[in-house]
Design an enzyme around this catalytic site. Structure first.
Site, PDB file in Angstrom:
ATOM      1  N   TYR A   1      47.196  74.681  -4.340  1.00 52.12           N
ATOM      2  CA  TYR A   1      46.090  74.141  -3.302  1.00 52.12           C
ATOM      3  C   TYR A   1      45.398  75.407  -3.037  1.00 52.12           C
ATOM      4  CZ  TYR A   1      42.706  72.096  -0.303  1.00 52.12           C
ATOM      5  OH  TYR A   1      41.394  71.790   0.762  1.00 52.12           O
TER       6      TYR A   1
ATOM      7  N   LYS B   1      41.365  77.801  -4.641  1.00 55.88           N
ATOM      8  CA  LYS B   1      40.818  77.641  -2.959  1.00 55.88           C
ATOM      9  C   LYS B   1      40.690  79.120  -3.050  1.00 55.88           C
ATOM     10  CE  LYS B   1      40.376  73.189  -2.263  1.00 55.88           C
ATOM     11  NZ  LYS B   1      38.614  72.862  -2.650  1.00 55.88           N
TER      12      LYS B   1
ATOM     13  N   SER C   1      38.385  76.207   1.161  1.00 54.97           N
ATOM     14  CA  SER C   1      39.236  75.760   1.980  1.00 54.97           C
ATOM     15  C   SER C   1      39.851  77.475   3.564  1.00 54.97           C
ATOM     16  CB  SER C   1      39.968  75.456   2.215  1.00 54.97           C
ATOM     17  OG  SER C   1      41.413  75.116   2.980  1.00 54.97           O
TER      18      SER C   1
ATOM     19  N   ASP D   1      33.812  62.509 -13.866  1.00 58.91           N
ATOM     20  CA  ASP D   1      35.481  63.443 -13.776  1.00 58.91           C
ATOM     21  C   ASP D   1      34.663  64.921 -13.620  1.00 58.91           C
ATOM     22  OD1 ASP D   1      37.687  65.203 -13.636  1.00 58.91           O
ATOM     23  OD2 ASP D   1      38.366  63.424 -15.193  1.00 58.91           O
TER      24      ASP D   1
END
Length: 268
Positions: A149, A153, A136, A57
């Protein structure tokens, strides 16, 4: 960096970009250790390439430290660490639970920090090493509909840039993978409103893996998966207000398509 006989760790290695990059690195002669919360999936990929798999993890520093320790016992010092694992749950600030923010921050950001803390001291001693980070294009531009997100990122982009600037003269090389849409489980429905409007041309994981290996060999910082990303970045930097207005129009189109799921194609 020539990957022949190099020791590489790849997180998120059970599927998608991680699995494809593991196969590509192994093809080029690297000794690969795969890490994933899906231990069975990572083990299947590792068996296919003659590598090693560790259930991990990455949002827990103790797990990352244990991963690096096990990899070093098997293969010696780590030459390249690819922080690739990530999650994309979440949405707008008013309807996303704080626990979701915490989880994404740990997996999408702190996992990269944990990896750096685990491998960088040895790399600095040897004056050689490679830190590879998956962000991303959402970390350079943004992501419609998924604030958590986009924010996490963006943090990865900032981390990778800082590392590249600070440690380059110490022999450490850094690359940042900022893909558009890639056909992985995270992408979801490739015909969805988000994908049709914002994800750009969809690439296969194997294509992205080759781009990654080419960039590592050339020691190039930014890895984009389609030339259109450069155009979008240029539009943002050349006229931010115009870019924001364009993104607002795209947001409206996405919202409209969600309200009319039978539409064959989004407005452009």
């Amino acid at each position: 960096m020539d990957l022949a006989d190099k020791h590489a760790i790849i997180t998120g290695g059970a599927s998608g970009i991680g699995a494809a990059t593991a196969r590509e690195f192994a093809r080029l002669g690297a000794r690969v250790v795969l890490a994933d919360v899906n231990g069975d999936g990572a083990q299947a990929v590792a068996r296919a390439i003659g590598g090693r798999a560790v259930a991990c993890d990455v949002g827990r520093e103790a797990d990352v430290n244990a991963l690096v320790a096990e990899a070093e016992r098997a293969n010696g010092p780590v030459d390249l660490f690819f922080s690739n694992a990530g999650i994309a749950t979440g949405g707008a600030p008013l309807d996303t639970d704080i626990d979701v923010w915490d989880e994404q921050w740990q997996v999408n950001v702190m996992a990269h920090v944990f990896a750096v803390r685990a491998v960088l001291p040895s790399m600095l001693e040897r004056e050689s090493g490679y830190l590879l980070h998956t962000a991303s294009i959402a970390g350079i531009l943004t992501s419609h509909g998924n604030l958590t997100y986009a924010v996490t990122k963006h943090a990865v982009v900032g981390l990778a840039e800082w590392l590249s600037i600070t440690y380059h003269d110490s022999g450490i090389r850094v690359s940042l993978l900022a893909p558009l849409g890639v056909r992985t489980p995270m992408l979801g429905d490739s015909s969805s409103a988000f994908t049709s409007n914002a994800a750009g041309p969809i690439k296969e994981p194997e294509e992205v893996a080759r781009m990654v290996s080419d960039a590592v060999y050339a020691e190039r910082f930014l890895i984009l998966t389609d030339p259109i990303a450069e155009t979008w970045m240029a539009r943002k930097t050349s006229d931010l207000e115009r870019w924001l207005n364009g993104m607002r129009r795209m947001q409206a189109r996405i919202a409209g398509q969600r309200e009319s799921p039978g539409s064959d194609s989004p407005a452009r």
